[in-house]
Motif scaffolding. Structure first.
Motif, PDB file in Angstrom:
ATOM      1  N   THR A  16       0.610  -3.237   5.845  1.00 33.34           N
ATOM      2  CA  THR A  16       1.781  -4.116   5.837  1.00 33.34           C
ATOM      3  C   THR A  16       3.073  -3.320   5.898  1.00 33.34           C
ATOM      4  O   THR A  16       4.103  -3.817   6.357  1.00 33.34           O
ATOM      5  CB  THR A  16       1.787  -5.000   4.581  1.00 33.34           C
ATOM      6  N   SER A  17       3.055  -2.084   5.423  1.00 32.51           N
ATOM      7  CA  SER A  17       4.240  -1.227   5.479  1.00 32.51           C
ATOM      8  C   SER A  17       4.514  -0.731   6.885  1.00 32.51           C
ATOM      9  O   SER A  17       5.575  -0.166   7.158  1.00 32.51           O
ATOM     10  CB  SER A  17       4.052  -0.032   4.545  1.00 32.51           C
ATOM     11  N   GLY A  18       3.541  -0.898   7.798  1.00 25.83           N
ATOM     12  CA  GLY A  18       3.677  -0.401   9.153  1.00 25.83           C
ATOM     13  C   GLY A  18       2.963   0.917   9.374  1.00 25.83           C
ATOM     14  O   GLY A  18       2.802   1.364  10.512  1.00 25.83           O
ATOM     15  N   ARG A  19       2.520   1.550   8.300  1.00 24.43           N
ATOM     16  CA  ARG A  19       1.869   2.853   8.407  1.00 24.43           C
ATOM     17  C   ARG A  19       0.399   2.676   8.808  1.00 24.43           C
ATOM     18  O   ARG A  19      -0.225   1.657   8.522  1.00 24.43           O
ATOM     19  CB  ARG A  19       1.952   3.573   7.061  1.00 24.43           C
ATOM     20  N   GLY A  20      -0.141   3.693   9.473  1.00 25.73           N
ATOM     21  CA  GLY A  20      -1.548   3.681   9.826  1.00 25.73           C
ATOM     22  C   GLY A  20      -2.403   4.236   8.703  1.00 25.73           C
ATOM     23  O   GLY A  20      -1.957   5.058   7.897  1.00 25.73           O
ATOM     24  N   LEU A  77       3.059 -11.108   7.907  1.00 28.27           N
ATOM     25  CA  LEU A  77       3.204 -10.601   6.558  1.00 28.27           C
ATOM     26  C   LEU A  77       3.737  -9.181   6.717  1.00 28.27           C
ATOM     27  O   LEU A  77       2.997  -8.261   7.058  1.00 28.27           O
ATOM     28  CB  LEU A  77       1.863 -10.598   5.803  1.00 28.27           C
ATOM     29  N   ASP A  78       5.022  -9.037   6.560  1.00 29.83           N
ATOM     30  CA  ASP A  78       5.705  -7.764   6.818  1.00 29.83           C
ATOM     31  C   ASP A  78       5.396  -7.291   8.241  1.00 29.83           C
ATOM     32  O   ASP A  78       5.735  -7.967   9.186  1.00 29.83           O
ATOM     33  CB  ASP A  78       5.332  -6.736   5.754  1.00 29.83           C
ATOM     34  N   GLU A  79       4.693  -6.164   8.391  1.00 27.47           N
ATOM     35  CA  GLU A  79       4.449  -5.623   9.726  1.00 27.47           C
ATOM     36  C   GLU A  79       3.138  -6.118  10.348  1.00 27.47           C
ATOM     37  O   GLU A  79       2.803  -5.720  11.469  1.00 27.47           O
ATOM     38  CB  GLU A  79       4.419  -4.087   9.667  1.00 27.47           C
ATOM     39  N   GLN A 124      12.946   3.980  -2.983  1.00 26.84           N
ATOM     40  CA  GLN A 124      11.604   3.539  -2.601  1.00 26.84           C
ATOM     41  C   GLN A 124      10.942   2.791  -3.764  1.00 26.84           C
ATOM     42  O   GLN A 124      10.279   1.766  -3.566  1.00 26.84           O
ATOM     43  CB  GLN A 124      10.769   4.746  -2.188  1.00 26.84           C
ATOM     44  N   ALA A 125      11.117   3.308  -5.000  1.00 27.81           N
ATOM     45  CA  ALA A 125      10.542   2.644  -6.169  1.00 27.81           C
ATOM     46  C   ALA A 125      11.168   1.263  -6.366  1.00 27.81           C
ATOM     47  O   ALA A 125      10.473   0.297  -6.698  1.00 27.81           O
ATOM     48  CB  ALA A 125      10.757   3.512  -7.412  1.00 27.81           C
ATOM     49  N   GLN A 126      12.465   1.152  -6.158  1.00 24.26           N
ATOM     50  CA  GLN A 126      13.111  -0.153  -6.267  1.00 24.26           C
ATOM     51  C   GLN A 126      12.542  -1.132  -5.247  1.00 24.26           C
ATOM     52  O   GLN A 126      12.351  -2.311  -5.552  1.00 24.26           O
ATOM     53  CB  GLN A 126      14.625  -0.013  -6.061  1.00 24.26           C
ATOM     54  N   SER A 127      12.251  -0.622  -4.047  1.00 25.48           N
ATOM     55  CA  SER A 127      11.672  -1.473  -3.007  1.00 25.48           C
ATOM     56  C   SER A 127      10.308  -2.004  -3.430  1.00 25.48           C
ATOM     57  O   SER A 127       9.988  -3.187  -3.232  1.00 25.48           O
ATOM     58  CB  SER A 127      11.564  -0.681  -1.703  1.00 25.48           C
ATOM     59  N   PRO A 177       0.796  -4.957  -2.361  1.00 26.03           N
ATOM     60  CA  PRO A 177       1.131  -5.807  -1.208  1.00 26.03           C
ATOM     61  C   PRO A 177       1.577  -5.004   0.009  1.00 26.03           C
ATOM     62  O   PRO A 177       1.515  -5.499   1.131  1.00 26.03           O
ATOM     63  CB  PRO A 177       2.266  -6.684  -1.747  1.00 26.03           C
ATOM     64  N   ASP A 178       2.023  -3.776  -0.199  1.00 28.74           N
ATOM     65  CA  ASP A 178       2.446  -2.931   0.916  1.00 28.74           C
ATOM     66  C   ASP A 178       1.282  -2.148   1.519  1.00 28.74           C
ATOM     67  O   ASP A 178       1.475  -1.377   2.459  1.00 28.74           O
ATOM     68  CB  ASP A 178       3.533  -1.949   0.453  1.00 28.74           C
TER      69      ASP A 178
END
Length: 816
Positions: free
Chosen positions: A522-526, A597-599, A370-373, A505-506
């Motif tokens: 942007t990560s898709g999470r609420g 932009l991502d999600e 996750q950190a690498q991401s 950015p996420d």
């Protein structure tokens, strides 16, 4: 390794005792402390022992502050400082010994520094020595990591500490914990002499407890001091030193006071038994502060504070039964922390996977990935996990990689001042107090500006913490030293929201629907904000701080953001696509041109001419989501489906196609797709003729065989043509009035005369009087009993005594 109890002098005696060792050969000693306050105090105490000022033989180096000189032989540093020093000087030139003090705390940076030191010793400095010191630690595991290094056990000088347990109970809210601690302090004031050290989970509980005590205790007789990491150096120093006027002291501390720090005069410890720790969730990429029970090792450390100068006493606010259930040690931070900084440091060191170093506990694979991401999204790592030129610059800044990325990006936009303020605000405790504070970080920036221009009183009127403002101003000023000076004639060209978007950015949030405070990241999470928050109506937010939450994260700090800014800032990350999909609200195929932009979908416009293949795929997806019943099934089509399935069950080797609902839904592409061109909605599907479509699945021979061996109707003796009801896997049902079957001896059969039908012999009122597959047996036996009942109930009808000779009729009586 050196293991000795609290108060035995490990921190302040061992380094000075080793200075004259011949193997040190005039080189320096680096000693790591987990906290800045501990580093300063340890250096000050050792310097006083030598009759010197700090910065001569003994000095310290912490974040943004250093007191060292050319004559310094013992340098006390915080763990992050050591990591940076190893990166800058892999050989640790001039250093002969590295001491890891209070290693039982197992901080993330401590584990990383040890892994790097072991790597240095294995390849560059076989003469470098390490000393691990702790009061409570699994010495066996550490010794094995250090190639079975010897363990020296020290007895130290400690006095007995009486322990009294409370009633215990479930986890309480901060105010309730404060009430318990305040009550225990009142009790200890009457039962015990000397100063009191109380341990609480965090600053909120400390403030609540201090408020409770201030209402009943006289400041002329008792001095109350808070002690936690965000306090100013002056306030921290006042808390650990005896009162100048000789007042009895009450120190309200977080776990910062467990180790390293010497607090003189403590006779009594009041231990709430709780601590607050961040728990990292690699699935969400978020950390959540949780309040949890301390370990037995921490309880021992805390109680030991009461026995340094003489016999003491400890009030433990949990039950003896709960005490038996405490974990032996606190879990290492590396197992439950955000590893972004560690992964960036490893990449700078040239290590792309944890297996490249020796660890006491290796970083969890999920946290590491996750950190690498995150670092990949920030541009500090490439696809192979190697550090980029930008990543190297980020690693040189004394901040989290997210904030380092923001600071470096701000320099390009001439917004260094704003970025430094933001980084400082996010690095320190929130400067805005009050339970109803907004999540708007611009409110903090405004308070900070007022503090700078109009002074503490004006900032306090805005509910700002003036001590916090001072720390933020100092940290901001220190960060500026690492960055190019801005051209003030050009002004700042970006907003707070834009800078935060570069750091997170996420965590760019887009409002969902028309409601207030509901966002998708942007990560898709609420993520959510209270509906009354001033930010809750903004379409876009850059979210700097939120917790993981159970379902959706709660936003604590954010700034508004314009869509145009997103399109500009992330132009290289935007995905432009043509999307043809099924719209569940309108039950139609929707074709759009999207900018993502991502999600998040930032822009959507109608797509005039979508490809036929894409439309068909979306339509089939819609049919699958709605189910097969959305198709226009007629009774005739359903009956055909049942007849075909029945023949497949009766003749499994004959090659009949499967047309069950499940199979049809899975194979829409094969049997239905050829009839869908030009269709885009459920309304269009109504034009389908499912009977013809299913019939087309049979060749001419199968169609003829179906009509012959699984007919839709049977002609009965009365001349009526009666429909058969087919149920796959069961005999077909013929529901017919009994009078229409007179004269027929044998039960009708289908499927090449192999499957007898199930007769439902009905009364004139169409109610079953007999269900049978043995018509002959019925006439010979049961009929005579049924006849009596029918004559009584339907006297106008013809009920002959001999059903064999009677004429079948569909009327009340047969024609003469």
């Amino acid at each position: 390794m050196l293991s000795a109890p609290p108060g035995s002098g490990k921190t302040t005696v061992a380094p000075l005792a080793l200075l004259a060792e011949p193997w040190l050969a005039g080189r320096t000693i680096l000693m790591l402390e987990p906290r800045r306050l501990a580093a300063r105090m340890a250096a000050s105490f050792m310097a006083r022992q030598l009759g010197e000022e700090v910065g001569q033989t003994v000095g310290y180096r912490v974040r943004f502050e250093a007191k060292v000189s050319a004559s310094t032989r013992v340098e006390v540093v915080t763990e992050g400082v050591l990591t940076r020093r190893i990166q800058d000087d892999p050989e640790l030139s001039g250093v002969g010994l590295v001491i890891f003090d209070e290693f039982h705390e197992r901080s993330l940076q401590g584990d990383l520094a040890l892994a790097l030191c072991l790597d240095v010793m294995g390849g560059l400095r076989d003469d470098l020595k390490l000393l691990i010191m702790s009061a409570t630690l699994d010495t066996g595991a550490v010794s094995r990591l250090l190639d079975n290094a010897p363990v020296v056990m020290g007895a130290g000088q400690s006095y007995p500490v009486g322990v009294e347990y409370g009633r215990g109970g479930q986890l309480l809210q901060p105010r309730e914990i404060a009430k318990q601690v305040a009550a225990a302090i009142h009790k200890s004031l009457t039962e015990q002499p000397g100063d009191i050290l109380a341990f609480l989970p965090g600053a909120a509980e400390i403030r609540f407890t201090q408020t409770l005590l201030n209402t009943v205790l006289s400041p002329a007789e008792i001095a109350i001091h808070p002690l936690y990491g965000d306090l100013s150096l002056g306030a921290q120093t006042a808390a650990v030193q005896p009162d100048r006027e000789g007042k009895r002291r009450i120190i309200l501390a977080t776990p910062i006071a467990e180790t390293s720090i010497t607090i003189e005069g403590i006779h009594t410890v009041v231990d709430s038994g709780w601590k607050r720790s961040p728990q990292f969730d690699p699935n969400s990429g978020l950390s959540r502060l949780t309040t949890q029970r301390i370990s037995r090792a921490s309880a021992t450390q805390r109680a030991g504070r009461a026995g340094r100068l003489g016999p003491g006493y400890c009030y433990r606010l949990w039950s003896l039964g709960e005490d038996h259930g405490l974990k032996p040690f606190d879990p290492p931070e590396i197992l439950a922390a955000d590893l972004s900084q560690l992964v960036l440091d490893l990449a700078r060191w040239g290590v792309h996977a944890p297996e490249g170093l020796r660890w006491l506990d290796p970083p969890p694979a999920g946290h590491f990935a996750q950190a690498q991401s995150v670092l990949l999204a920030l541009g500090s790592l490439d696809q192979q996990g190697r550090i980029t030129p930008l990543g190297k610059k980020m690693a040189e800044l004394p901040t989290h990689p997210r904030l380092a990325h923001m600071l470096l990006s701000a320099a390009k936009h001439n917004a260094t001042d704003l970025a430094c303020d933001l980084a400082a605000l996010l690095s320190e405790r929130d400067i805005i107090k009050g339970r109803e504070r907004s999540a708007d970080i611009e409110e903090r920036l405004h308070a900070l500006a007022v503090f700078r221009s109009d002074g503490p009183a004006a900032a306090k009127a805005l509910d700002a913490d003036t001590d916090g403002c001072r720390r933020v101003v100092q940290t901001s000023r220190q960060l500026r030293e690492y960055l190019p000076k801005p051209d003030r004639s050009k002004g700042e060209e970006v907003s707070a929201g834009e800078l935060l978007a570069l750091a997170f950015p996420d965590r760019i949030g887009q409002r969902r629907g028309e409601g207030r405070g509901q966002y998708k990241l942007t990560s898709g999470r609420g993520a959510v904000l209270p509906a009354h928050d001033r930010l809750a109506s903004h379409e876009y937010l850059a979210v700097a701080e939120l917790d993981a939450g159970k379902i959706e994260g709660r936003i604590f700090l954010a700034a508004p953001l314009a869509k145009e800014s997103l399109l500009s800032l992330f132009a290289d990350r935007l995905q432009r696509e043509e999307k043809v999909s099924w719209d569940e609200q309108s039950n139609t195929v929707k074709a759009q041109r999207l900018v993502r932009l991502d999600e998040l979908v930032l822009e959507a416009a109608p797509l005039a001419k979508p490809s036929a293949e894409a439309v068909l795929s979306a339509l089939l997806s819609g049919i699958r989501s709605l189910g097969l019943t959305t198709l226009p099934w007629s009774d005739k089509a359903r009956e055909l489906q049942a007849r075909m399935e029945s023949m497949r069950a009766w003749q499994p080797e004959a090659g009949w196609p499967e047309v069950s609902d499940g199979c049809l839904l899975e194979s829409l592409e094969q049997w239905l797709a050829p009839y869908l061109p030009g269709m885009r909605s459920v309304e269009h599907l109504k034009k389908l003729d499912l009977f013809s479509i299913l019939t087309a699945r049979l060749d001419w021979q199968q169609q003829s065989q179906l009509e012959r061996e699984a007919p839709s109707h049977l002609t009965v003796p009365s001349g009526s043509r009666i429909k058969l009801r087919y149920i796959p896997g069961e005999p077909p049902v013929l529901a017919v009035r009994l009078q229409e079957m007179f004269g027929l001896a044998d039960t009708p059969k289908v499927c090449n005369n192999t499957v007898p039908v199930l007769l439902h012999l009905l009364s004139p009122a169409q109610r079953p009087m007999q269900i049978t597959q043995d018509l002959r047996g019925f006439w010979e036996g049961t009929y005579h009993e049924v006849k009596k009942e029918l004559r009584g109930r339907y006297p106008k009808h013809h009920w002959p005594d001999d059903p064999w000779q009677a004429k079948a009729t569909s009327r009340i009586k047969p024609r003469k």
